[in-house]
Design a protein around this motif. Structure first.
Motif, short mmCIF file in Angstrom:
data_model
loop_
_atom_site.label_atom_id
_atom_site.label_comp_id
_atom_site.label_asym_id
_atom_site.label_seq_id
_atom_site.Cartn_x
_atom_site.Cartn_y
_atom_site.Cartn_z
N LYS A 83 22.10 20.13 117.51
CA LYS A 83 20.97 19.88 118.41
C LYS A 83 21.32 18.77 119.41
O LYS A 83 20.98 18.81 120.57
N TYR A 84 22.00 17.76 118.91
CA TYR A 84 22.48 16.68 119.77
C TYR A 84 23.98 16.85 119.95
O TYR A 84 24.73 16.72 118.99
N LYS A 85 24.38 17.14 121.16
CA LYS A 85 25.78 17.43 121.42
C LYS A 85 26.41 16.28 122.21
O LYS A 85 25.89 15.89 123.25
N GLY A 86 27.49 15.79 121.70
CA GLY A 86 28.26 14.85 122.49
C GLY A 86 28.99 15.61 123.60
O GLY A 86 29.33 16.79 123.43
N THR A 87 29.21 14.93 124.73
CA THR A 87 29.86 15.64 125.84
C THR A 87 30.70 14.66 126.68
O THR A 87 30.35 13.49 126.82
N ILE A 88 31.79 15.20 127.14
CA ILE A 88 32.53 14.48 128.18
C ILE A 88 32.73 15.45 129.34
O ILE A 88 32.79 16.67 129.13
N SER A 89 32.80 14.89 130.54
CA SER A 89 32.90 15.77 131.70
C SER A 89 33.92 15.22 132.68
O SER A 89 34.17 14.02 132.73
#
Lengths: 500, 244
Positions: free
Chosen positions: B159-165
């Motif tokens: 439900k809570y997704k870590g992300t890098i962009s």
């Protein structure tokens, strides 16, 4: 979830490095317009001494289009003396040698100024020392124990005048004034009479010699004149006080009592002449208005040189051996504030007053002073016009007479009037030798006047003693009064017209 | 020396030349090098977490493609980089700004998304001389239209997704005003020419919180903002992106 937060925190810290950095100064868009720096040092030559010497730098900034930039802004810059950075422009004078000075402003590309070469030299660098009078005391003549002299001293090296060494010269100066030695250039009193040599010496180098002719002032008995003002009835109605004002001013002028903002002239004296309003008519009766004689006239003279007016004035003259005749006229046609006739002499005691006439010569010209009526009705204010014209009446020429004979007075500077109208009345004059000086003499056309000189007094005294038609009898009550003989008018005799 | 200093030195990211002039090309190469030096580390960390996640989340079916859109609001810190900053450092003379726009988000796979973010931005930034004896400040206020394209958005989680962009951006300055003061006094005859088109790369890290997204993103412009013959100057920016 815990791992995600850990990764997030780690990357955030990594990404932003957790610190802020301060700037360097050289990134300013505005200040990086500085493209050129020009530095000028107030001094480039210093003489060896056991001390440190400060000097001034004039630093100018220019942009890429070579336009002056950051004017009137106190711009910080770095000073390099050789390869060393110094806090203030200062030099150790105990170390002779050559130094290179430049300044830098920390633009992106570090903008450096031009290089100024500074040299600490021994005294023998001086090739010539030039001693001169200051502008305010420029005079080869002076009165003993009167006003002190000021001098200037300039040092010349192989490349011309050495700028900025005044203080060093003052510290190492020896000035010989006659038999007196001093170590200063200003406020030098002259205490000897006669021809005095003045010479300066700095670092063992000697200057040229100035010669000063110091004289003793002479006091003569005061000579007083009674003055009658002739006023044409159709010109204006004068008040006695306006004439008294001109008489009072003239008395202060001839007694040497005027003080101006300028240094007092070295040769300023009490000229020994005084004036008062006449109180009796030629027939001995009391005057209706003291000092004022109204001449009834219906004719208006627009031309101040009208022959009929000249004849009228000649006919109206009161005995010039008893009175100084002053006519109040409309001098607008001459654009003059006043004029006066020079006297004729019975013996050649002074130069410039010719021909010499016999003592029993009948009056043949209107020996008189003329003043413009505007001086008395409030239109024009100059309290010293009468004093100036009385100077002519007593035989003085303008100080700007010419560069050949001058005004026949040694202690006034010979000069000519500047053609430039803006400096025509300036007290800053240049003499016939092209030397600047300050003029405050009554016989010059200047805005501030305060003196007659010793030689002018001597000339006026000799003129007074040897002039025809001069009211000397008034000062010698016991002398036999000669009858007044009015002869034929010679209209070719011209006055000195004063276009103030 | 703290751990971050150690890491910087280990990655050779420290700029040892504090006063020298670094050409813009060198600066870009340096940052690129730094970024690519980090990538294997990130990849290593992500692969480890991914392997662990695979073993834990094998019973939740997810859609393989999805399109989302949202409203984007992002306050920002803006500062000039004159080639004198180390990687990721923020200059002390930053100024604040803000942007409002849209986010279009395509799910490409379980761990990879693509985002396109158009926005209008109000940006303040200043050029500040720190010379202690003369203070020259040139301030800019810019109204900008910008688009961020983020082809590489890596996510992980439930439900809570870590992300890098990582991606690029292009911005166009619609309007810019500037003022200069010298020792506090306004300077009237000085105006610099600016490059209206700004472009560069960006990278960030954050989290998908259900339908919402929070991300901290760093923008490195690759061209000068002010046309200056002597001062390389690009705008660096940090945006806190809030998407609903």
């Amino acid at each position: 979830m815990k791992n995600v937060l850990l990764i997030f925190a780690f990357l955030t810290l990594l990404l932003f490095n957790s610190c802020m950095t301060d700037r360097e100064a050289e990134n300013s868009f505005y200040l990086n317009q500085i493209n050129k720096i020009q530095v000028i040092s107030s001094k480039t030559i210093f003489f060896t001494e056991n001390r440190e010497e400060d000097f001034n730098l004039t630093v100018s900034f220019f942009d890429r289009d070579n336009r002056p930039f950051l004017n009137n802004i106190d711009v910080p810059y770095v000073i390099y003396l050789g390869d060393s950075v110094i806090k203030e422009p200062s030099l150790d004078l105990s170390k002779p040698g050559k130094y290179k000075l430049r300044v830098m402003f920390p633009t992106r590309e570090l903008t450096f100024s031009n290089e100024v070469e500074i040299e600490v030299v021994e005294g023998d660098y001086i090739k010539e020392l030039v001693l001169d009078f200051s502008n305010e005391t420029r005079n080869q003549f002076t009165l003993v124990n009167n006003e002190p002299y000021d001098f200037t001293l300039r040092a010349f090296g192989p490349d011309g005048e050495i700028p900025g060494v005044e203080e060093q010269i003052k510290r190492n100066l020896s000035l010989q004034v006659g038999n007196v030695n001093t170590n200063r250039l200003t406020g030098i009193p002259i205490t000897q009479i006669g021809l005095i040599d003045v010479q300066a010496s700095v670092f063992g180098i000697e200057s040229n010699i100035l010669k000063i002719n110091s004289r003793q002032d002479v006091s003569y008995p005061i000579k007083e004149f009674q003055v009658v003002f002739h006023v044409f009835s159709n010109l204006f109605t004068p008040s006695q006080s306006s004439f008294e004002s001109q008489i009072n001013s003239s008395n202060i002028a001839f007694s040497g009592g005027i003080r101006s903002s300028f240094r007092r002239n070295l040769n300023a004296v009490d000229a020994g002449f005084r004036f008062k309003l006449a109180d009796r008519n030629p027939d001995g009766s009391l005057m209706e208005t003291k000092g004022v004689n109204r001449i009834m006239s219906n004719k208006v003279f627009l031309d101040a040189q009208d022959q009929e007016l000249l004849q009228l004035k000649f006919n109206s003259l009161w005995d010039p051996s008893q009175y100084i005749n002053v006519f109040i006229e409309d001098l607008s046609s001459l654009q003059a504030a006043g004029y006066a006739y020079l006297p004729f002499l019975t013996s050649p005691v002074v130069g410039g007053l010719n021909p010499i006439l016999e003592e029993d010569t009948e009056l043949f010209y209107p020996i008189m002073v003329a003043l413009d009526y505007r001086l008395f009705n409030g239109q024009y204010r100059d309290d010293n016009v009468l004093a100036h014209e009385l100077g002519h009446y007593l035989g003085l020429y303008h100080t700007f007479q010419d560069c050949q004979t001058g005004d026949f007075c040694d202690d006034t500077q010979s000069h000519t009037l500047p053609s430039n109208q803006s400096i025509r009345f300036s007290n800053n004059r240049t003499n016939c030798s092209n030397e600047p000086y300050i003029s405050t003499n009554f016989m010059d056309y200047i805005s501030v006047v305060d003196n007659f000189t010793f030689d002018q007094k001597e000339r006026m005294t000799k003129v007074y003693e040897n002039a025809l038609f001069m009211p000397k009898d008034f000062n010698a009550p016991d002398s036999r009064i000669k009858p007044f003989k009015r002869g034929q008018l010679d209209p070719s005799i011209k006055p000195i017209i004063c276009n103030f | 020396m703290n751990s971050l200093d150690f890491l910087r030195k280990a990655l050779k990211l420290e700029n040892g030349n504090k006063t020298g002039i670094i050409p813009i090309e060198m600066k870009i190469i340096k940052i690129k090098k730094s970024f690519f030096a980090i990538l294997p580390l990130i990849g290593f960390i992500m692969s480890g977490i991914e392997a662990k996640a695979t073993t834990l989340n094998d019973s939740i079916p997810e859609k393989s493609s999805e399109f989302k859109k949202g409203i984007r609001f992002s306050p920002s810190m803006n500062f000039f980089d004159y080639g004198d900053l180390s990687f990721g450092q923020i200059a002390s003379d930053y100024k604040f700004g803000a942007a409002l726009g849209m986010v279009f988000d395509w799910k490409m796979s379980d761990y990879h998304r693509f985002r396109l973010e158009p926005y209008v931005e109000y940006q303040n930034i200043k050029n500040n001389s720190i010379n202690p004896d003369i203070e020259a400040i040139t301030s800019f206020s810019n109204l900008i239209f910008g688009v961020d394209a983020l082809p590489l958005v890596l996510t992980y989680g439930g439900k809570y997704k870590g992300t890098i962009s990582a991606g690029g951006f292009a911005k166009y300055v619609l309007n810019s005003s500037q003022s200069t003061t010298l020792n506090g006094n306004s300077v009237n005859n000085f105006e610099v020419e600016i490059n209206k088109l700004q472009y560069g790369f960006s990278f960030g890290a954050g989290a998908y919180l259900g339908k919402r997204l929070v991300e901290l993103r760093f923008y490195q412009s690759l061209n000068d903002f002010v046309n200056s013959p002597v001062i390389p100057n690009s705008i660096n920016q940090v945006q806190l992106i809030l998407v609903y």
